[in-house]
Design a protein around this motif. Sequence first.
Motif, PDB file in Angstrom:
ATOM      1  N   GLN A   3      98.900  71.632  40.980  1.00 40.32           N
ATOM      2  CA  GLN A   3      97.638  72.063  40.377  1.00 40.32           C
ATOM      3  C   GLN A   3      96.922  73.067  41.282  1.00 40.32           C
ATOM      4  N   PHE A  41      86.228  76.206  32.385  1.00 42.78           N
ATOM      5  CA  PHE A  41      85.010  75.385  32.283  1.00 42.78           C
ATOM      6  C   PHE A  41      83.820  76.189  32.799  1.00 42.78           C
ATOM      7  N   ARG A  43      80.000  76.446  34.082  1.00 39.62           N
ATOM      8  CA  ARG A  43      79.121  75.493  34.766  1.00 39.62           C
ATOM      9  C   ARG A  43      77.642  75.733  34.438  1.00 39.62           C
ATOM     10  N   HIS A 135      91.149  75.712  36.157  1.00 42.72           N
ATOM     11  CA  HIS A 135      92.013  74.658  36.702  1.00 42.72           C
ATOM     12  C   HIS A 135      93.352  74.750  35.990  1.00 42.72           C
ATOM     13  N   MET A 137      97.270  73.002  35.773  1.00 40.47           N
ATOM     14  CA  MET A 137      98.213  71.956  36.097  1.00 40.47           C
ATOM     15  C   MET A 137      99.548  72.367  35.485  1.00 40.47           C
TER      16      MET A 137
ATOM     17  N   MET B   1     105.473  62.923  36.697  1.00 40.95           N
ATOM     18  CA  MET B   1     104.773  63.486  35.527  1.00 40.95           C
ATOM     19  C   MET B   1     105.683  64.528  34.859  1.00 40.95           C
ATOM     20  N   LEU B  37      98.260  63.198  28.288  1.00 45.64           N
ATOM     21  CA  LEU B  37      97.216  63.987  27.623  1.00 45.64           C
ATOM     22  C   LEU B  37      97.899  64.981  26.676  1.00 45.64           C
ATOM     23  N   GLU B 139     103.720  60.550  31.396  1.00 49.23           N
ATOM     24  CA  GLU B 139     104.931  59.892  31.893  1.00 49.23           C
ATOM     25  C   GLU B 139     105.069  58.500  31.283  1.00 49.23           C
TER      26      GLU B 139
ATOM     27  N   MET C   1     101.376  63.590  41.383  1.00 44.51           N
ATOM     28  CA  MET C   1     100.303  63.550  40.377  1.00 44.51           C
ATOM     29  C   MET C   1     100.206  62.136  39.793  1.00 44.51           C
ATOM     30  N   ARG C   2      99.011  61.635  39.701  1.00 46.03           N
ATOM     31  CA  ARG C   2      98.793  60.301  39.129  1.00 46.03           C
ATOM     32  C   ARG C   2      97.847  60.418  37.946  1.00 46.03           C
ATOM     33  N   GLN C   3      97.823  59.375  37.108  1.00 47.22           N
ATOM     34  CA  GLN C   3      96.869  59.380  36.008  1.00 47.22           C
ATOM     35  C   GLN C   3      96.256  57.993  35.834  1.00 47.22           C
ATOM     36  N   GLU C  35      91.563  66.175  43.510  1.00 45.03           N
ATOM     37  CA  GLU C  35      91.605  67.302  42.571  1.00 45.03           C
ATOM     38  C   GLU C  35      92.277  66.836  41.278  1.00 45.03           C
ATOM     39  N   GLY C  36      91.750  67.294  40.144  1.00 43.21           N
ATOM     40  CA  GLY C  36      92.373  66.886  38.891  1.00 43.21           C
ATOM     41  C   GLY C  36      91.609  67.352  37.682  1.00 43.21           C
ATOM     42  N   LEU C  37      91.900  66.693  36.567  1.00 36.58           N
ATOM     43  CA  LEU C  37      91.250  67.030  35.301  1.00 36.58           C
ATOM     44  C   LEU C  37      90.824  65.732  34.622  1.00 36.58           C
ATOM     45  N   THR C  39      89.283  63.991  31.327  1.00 35.88           N
ATOM     46  CA  THR C  39      89.051  64.198  29.894  1.00 35.88           C
ATOM     47  C   THR C  39      88.216  63.053  29.343  1.00 35.88           C
ATOM     48  N   ILE C 103      86.910  68.201  32.136  1.00 35.97           N
ATOM     49  CA  ILE C 103      86.123  68.719  33.264  1.00 35.97           C
ATOM     50  C   ILE C 103      86.994  68.720  34.514  1.00 35.97           C
ATOM     51  N   PRO C 104      87.143  69.877  35.154  1.00 36.89           N
ATOM     52  CA  PRO C 104      87.900  69.894  36.411  1.00 36.89           C
ATOM     53  C   PRO C 104      87.249  68.996  37.461  1.00 36.89           C
ATOM     54  N   ALA C 111      83.372  68.967  38.540  1.00 41.88           N
ATOM     55  CA  ALA C 111      82.851  70.290  38.909  1.00 41.88           C
ATOM     56  C   ALA C 111      81.739  70.749  37.962  1.00 41.88           C
ATOM     57  N   MET C 137      93.848  62.932  35.330  1.00 41.61           N
ATOM     58  CA  MET C 137      95.136  63.329  35.880  1.00 41.61           C
ATOM     59  C   MET C 137      94.832  64.086  37.174  1.00 41.61           C
ATOM     60  N   GLY C 138      95.466  63.703  38.268  1.00 40.54           N
ATOM     61  CA  GLY C 138      95.185  64.432  39.504  1.00 40.54           C
ATOM     62  C   GLY C 138      95.853  63.774  40.690  1.00 40.54           C
ATOM     63  N   GLU C 139      95.404  64.165  41.868  1.00 36.72           N
ATOM     64  CA  GLU C 139      95.967  63.561  43.080  1.00 36.72           C
ATOM     65  C   GLU C 139      95.037  63.780  44.277  1.00 36.72           C
TER      66      GLU C 139
END
Lengths: 139, 139, 139
Positions: A3, A41, A43, A135, A137, B1, B37, B139, C1-3, C35-37, C39, C103-104, C111, C137-139
């Motif tokens: 990302q 996005f 702000r 952003h 990914m 993922m 997602l 995933e 990456m994890r969710q 960092e991630g997204l 929703t 939203i990032p 953000a 979703m992010g890490e």
Amino acid sequence: MRQFSHEISVATRGKGFYEITGEAGSWLSGLGISEGLLTVFIRHTSASLTIQENADPDVVCDLEKFFSRLAPENDPLYTHTTEGPDDMPAHVRAALTQTQLSIPVARGRMALGTWQGIYVFEHRRHPHRRQVALHLMGE
Amino acid sequence: MRQFSHEISVATRGKGFYEITGEAGSWLSGLGISEGLLTVFIRHTSASLTIQENADPDVVCDLEKFFSRLAPENDPLYTHTTEGPDDMPAHVRAALTQTQLSIPVARGRMALGTWQGIYVFEHRRHPHRRQVALHLMGE
Amino acid sequence: MRQFSHEISVATRGKGFYEITGEAGSWLSGLGISEGLLTVFIRHTSASLTIQENADPDVVCDLEKFFSRLAPENDPLYTHTTEGPDDMPAHVRAALTQTQLSIPVARGRMALGTWQGIYVFEHRRHPHRRQVALHLMGE
């Protein structure tokens, strides 16, 4: 999956549409990502985002006229007037459009249709500097 | 993922709502993804997307009537008229609704509410073939 | 990456705006994602989501007044009236705003701009319990 984040700054000069497709695409193309999801996005709550036709510039002019008529300045409905007659209409216009857009990325490019452009939609009369977070990914 | 992309094509027959929940769900269910997602993106500016009630068909009929009244054809406001009296209202209707929707996936299914359906919202009078990009990360 | 997924339940007490920024931020901050997204997805078609100014409460009051005037109750346009005079206007208001926002996330936080708050926008007269799905979703 990787990302990336970036922020672009858009100098607006009054109500209307400011295209950012090229700037978002340039950032994307430098990342070496083939497939993914790009999120844009804004702000702010008195400017917004929209995807619209970028072929005939009359389209976004007419859109501006439509939103100016739908949410006119000096509407006696509003209590929140201390920030100027264009502020509350700006919030209405932002509510009616988008604060965020996500666009699939395929073969290293945004999967936009032929005539689609990404725009910052400015709702205030005076010049502003608008921060737009990007952003991505993907991999 | 992991991530997956797909495109569906929707044949529209004039202004109104065309449900794609089943087609998106079928694609999703074949991928073996449990959590993720799903992003739905329409590659046009005179048709859009919305999530609306899919129980009583009168709801989407009434929505169509509302948008037709809010953005009527032959409005003297518009300069962009060369593509027909329904073109500029189409851009307005698209600006007021969505070009993109992202829906969380849980236990292999879209996390839609009981009455939520995903619709292509066609804004032009004549039949069109609309391209809708699907992107799934999970995933 | 994890969710990660979560659901929040918002008790509404009639038409208007219910801020969920704090609740979404609390969940996010406990996950250890930098960092991630994020929703946010509302699982209803008579309530929606919007990002708006959370500084002066008059802004969301004026927004409520604008949408009540734009989509009034007892409009003779509507066929779908069996669920009450506020139901079809609720679907219109939902169509004009958002069912989903992404939203990032940067440095462990959404953000958002300085004055941006995330709101459930309730469109029905009577109290409801609204389910809002969160996905990160992010890490």
